[in-house]
Write a protein that holds these residues in place. Structure first.
Motif, short mmCIF file in Angstrom:
data_model
loop_
_atom_site.label_atom_id
_atom_site.label_comp_id
_atom_site.label_asym_id
_atom_site.label_seq_id
_atom_site.Cartn_x
_atom_site.Cartn_y
_atom_site.Cartn_z
N GLU A 418 0.84 -1.20 0.00
CA GLU A 418 0.00 0.00 0.00
C GLU A 418 0.87 1.25 0.00
O GLU A 418 1.97 1.26 0.58
CB GLU A 418 -0.92 0.01 1.22
N PHE A 419 0.35 2.31 -0.64
CA PHE A 419 1.10 3.54 -0.80
C PHE A 419 0.18 4.74 -0.51
O PHE A 419 -1.02 4.68 -0.77
CB PHE A 419 1.62 3.67 -2.23
N ASP A 420 0.78 5.82 0.00
CA ASP A 420 0.04 7.08 0.11
C ASP A 420 -0.06 7.70 -1.27
O ASP A 420 0.91 7.72 -2.05
CB ASP A 420 0.77 8.05 1.04
N ALA A 421 -1.26 8.21 -1.60
CA ALA A 421 -1.47 8.76 -2.93
C ALA A 421 -2.47 9.90 -2.87
O ALA A 421 -3.24 10.03 -1.90
CB ALA A 421 -1.96 7.68 -3.89
N MET A 443 -3.29 4.47 -12.84
CA MET A 443 -4.73 4.31 -12.72
C MET A 443 -5.07 3.60 -11.41
O MET A 443 -4.30 2.76 -10.92
CB MET A 443 -5.27 3.51 -13.89
N CYS A 444 -6.25 3.93 -10.86
CA CYS A 444 -6.65 3.35 -9.58
C CYS A 444 -8.17 3.19 -9.54
O CYS A 444 -8.91 4.07 -10.00
CB CYS A 444 -6.19 4.24 -8.43
N GLU A 445 -8.61 2.09 -8.97
CA GLU A 445 -10.04 1.88 -8.73
C GLU A 445 -10.41 2.55 -7.42
O GLU A 445 -10.06 2.09 -6.34
CB GLU A 445 -10.33 0.38 -8.67
N THR A 446 -11.10 3.67 -7.53
CA THR A 446 -11.50 4.43 -6.34
C THR A 446 -12.64 5.37 -6.70
O THR A 446 -12.76 5.82 -7.85
CB THR A 446 -10.33 5.25 -5.77
N ASP A 447 -13.47 5.67 -5.73
CA ASP A 447 -14.54 6.66 -5.90
C ASP A 447 -14.15 8.00 -5.31
O ASP A 447 -14.96 8.93 -5.28
CB ASP A 447 -15.82 6.16 -5.21
N ILE A 454 -5.53 9.13 -0.41
CA ILE A 454 -6.00 7.78 -0.15
C ILE A 454 -4.81 6.85 0.08
O ILE A 454 -3.66 7.22 -0.17
CB ILE A 454 -6.85 7.23 -1.32
N ARG A 455 -5.11 5.64 0.56
CA ARG A 455 -4.12 4.56 0.56
C ARG A 455 -4.44 3.68 -0.64
O ARG A 455 -5.58 3.22 -0.80
CB ARG A 455 -4.20 3.75 1.86
N ALA A 456 -3.45 3.47 -1.50
CA ALA A 456 -3.66 2.71 -2.72
C ALA A 456 -2.83 1.43 -2.69
O ALA A 456 -1.64 1.46 -2.34
CB ALA A 456 -3.27 3.54 -3.94
N ARG A 457 -3.47 0.32 -3.02
CA ARG A 457 -2.80 -0.98 -3.05
C ARG A 457 -2.44 -1.34 -4.48
O ARG A 457 -3.29 -1.28 -5.39
CB ARG A 457 -3.71 -2.05 -2.45
N ALA A 471 -5.71 -0.16 -6.52
CA ALA A 471 -7.08 -0.10 -6.00
C ALA A 471 -7.02 0.55 -4.62
O ALA A 471 -6.04 0.35 -3.87
CB ALA A 471 -7.69 -1.48 -5.89
N GLU A 472 -8.04 1.35 -4.31
CA GLU A 472 -8.05 1.97 -2.99
C GLU A 472 -8.05 0.87 -1.91
O GLU A 472 -8.83 -0.08 -1.99
CB GLU A 472 -9.27 2.87 -2.82
N ALA A 473 -7.16 1.03 -0.94
CA ALA A 473 -6.94 -0.04 0.03
C ALA A 473 -8.19 -0.35 0.83
O ALA A 473 -8.40 -1.50 1.24
CB ALA A 473 -5.79 0.32 0.97
N SER A 474 -9.04 0.64 1.06
CA SER A 474 -10.23 0.41 1.88
C SER A 474 -11.37 -0.20 1.09
O SER A 474 -12.37 -0.61 1.65
CB SER A 474 -10.70 1.74 2.47
#
Length: 476
Positions: A418-421, A443-447, A454-457, A471-474
């Protein structure tokens, strides 16, 4: 300012193969035809130097560390309550016979292409890194612009001639910044003039993104991905180039001959959409503040600024090249404006790396001295806008694909981490995010909305397909 580095510590053959594949896909080959090499070597062995001698002007060059294709040299001095600026530009026309092998190959290439594993230059190295380059200590032919500036930094006198010059020193950006801070008198004038020109840009309604640069550096077999903010001296130095391009455009529009770089002002709908994104990010922006002033005052060190600058790209679209000739109406300068600069503008300061500049300089030198534009320069405009547009498209594709490949090589062993983004743009197919460290866009799957952290995985990093996704970690 310190740069953040991310190194590919053990690059393997598949990274090298991926970078080579990008060149092949884009049809890029650094090798020159034998005829172009032979012609370049002949010109370099017996360069045609101008009669006028301006080697007494103590020019210096300011370029990225390690540069060898040096297009510009500068010198500034006080002139009453204003300034006198000399700006020398490499005389590539002396090495490119119209219709010759160098000219033909340059028209095929359009501009120098920069890749992590080497350049694909516009001209053979014996010219671009040797006989035509404004290297320190060497007598070179150049187009020498002379600007008389008033106390506000406006150009009130402009001259242009072909002359011999000799640069005294080659400075990197970092070295020039250090020398300025240590009290270098000439560089202090560059700061004064640069700040005055930035103020004039605001007055004209111009704007600049000044995006942090994302660069790929090679160190032996390793590659390093670097994102850094521009040093102040780079912005001041760039203002001399912008001033030169504006004066070149003025000369050509006045004569009704030449070629300009244009860009339309952004539609009001785009400005409104940009305002909406800025509001979502949470950055205060007064209704009466021009978008250029807003962009200039942003703190480039803030992560949310990246989201704003990314969104602002929609305001800087539609750039093209337009030929000024008898069939074009050059009487209304507003029709020829480059919106980011806020004035008509032409590419005139990088002839070693960009084809169009050679023809602009030839036009301007003739016009400035009351002579007819050389026939070769007039003929050379045919098809030139299309050449430059296509080469710019290829250069952009090369940069994007190369950065993607190196970013994937950096991250491919970290699937699941996971990364800060920061979300920088929302699209139907997914959001674009900016990782804080390493400085990577993907690219990231997030709303989440633009500007949100966000935290991105990391879910995919495939070098073969150059696919990098998060993808957003949550998210489930």
């Amino acid at each position: 300012m310190p740069a953040r580095h991310q190194r590919v510590t053990a690059p393997s053959d598949d990274l090298a193969a991926a970078l080579e594949a990008i060149r092949v896909e884009l049809g890029l080959d650094a090798a020159f035809p034998p005829a172009a090499i032979a012609e370049a070597e002949a010109f370099a062995a017996a360069p045609r130097l101008p009669d006028a001698d301006r080697t007494g002007i103590p020019f210096i060059t300011i370029d990225p560390e390690g540069s060898t294709d040096l297009d510009q040299a500068l010198h500034l001095e006080r002139d009453g309550d204003g300034y006198r600026v000399h700006y020398a530009i490499a005389d590539v026309a002396a090495f490119a016979e119209p219709g010759g092998a160098i000219d033909a190959e340059a028209r095929r290439r359009g501009q120098t292409m920069y890749a992590p594993d080497g350049r694909v230059p516009l001209h053979p190295a014996v010219v671009s890194e040797g006989a035509a380059s404004l290297l320190a200590g060497e007598v070179r032919g150049a187009y020498v612009w002379s600007f008389g500036l008033d106390a506000a930094g406006r150009a009130v006198r402009v001259g242009l001639e072909r002359a011999r010059v000799r640069s005294r020193a080659q400075r990197s950006y970092a070295e020039a910044q250090r020398l300025l801070e240590e009290g270098d008198a000439m560089l202090a004038l560059l700061r004064e003039v640069g700040e005055l020109r930035i103020a004039l840009e605001a007055e004209r309604g111009g704007a600049s993104l000044d995006m942090p640069e994302e660069e790929i550096e090679r160190d032996g077999d390793d590659y390093r991905l670097v994102r850094r903010e521009l040093l102040p001296v780079e912005r001041w130095n760039a203002q001399l180039s912008l001033m030169t391009g504006m004066e070149a455009a003025r000369l050509m529009l006045g004569a009704g001959a030449g070629i300009l770089r244009t860009m339309p002002r952004p539609p009001e709908a785009d400005v409104r959409a940009f305002r909406a994104e800025v509001a979502a990010i949470g950055e205060p922006w007064r209704e009466d503040e021009h978008y250029g002033d807003f962009l200039r005052r942003l703190d480039r060190s803030e992560p949310s600024t990246l989201a704003i600058l990314q969104a602002a790209r929609r305001l800087f679209r539609g750039a093209s090249y337009r030929v000024v000739d008898e069939a074009a109406d050059a009487s209304d300068a507003s029709e020829w404006v480059q919106a980011a600069i806020g004035a008509p503008y032409a590419h005139a300061t990088a002839p070693l790396r960009r084809l169009v500049d050679r023809f602009v300089l030839a036009h301007c030198e003739a016009i400035a001295n009351g002579r007819e534009v050389p026939a070769w320069a007039t003929r050379g405009l045919e098809g030139l806008p299309e050449i430059m547009q296509e080469s710019s498209r290829i250069a952009g594709a090369l940069e994007r694909a190369s950065v993607d490949a190196v970013e994937i090589a950096v991250l491919r062993h970290r699937i699941g981490e996971e990364f800060d983004a920061v979300v920088v743009q929302a699209r139907k197919e997914g959001a674009t995010i900016q990782l804080i460290d390493p400085p990577t866009e993907a690219m990231c799957e997030t709303d989440a909305s633009p500007g949100e952290r966000i935290r991105a995985r990391l879910t995919e990093a495939d070098l073969a397909t150059r696919s990098l996704r998060f993808a957003e970690a949550s998210a489930g």
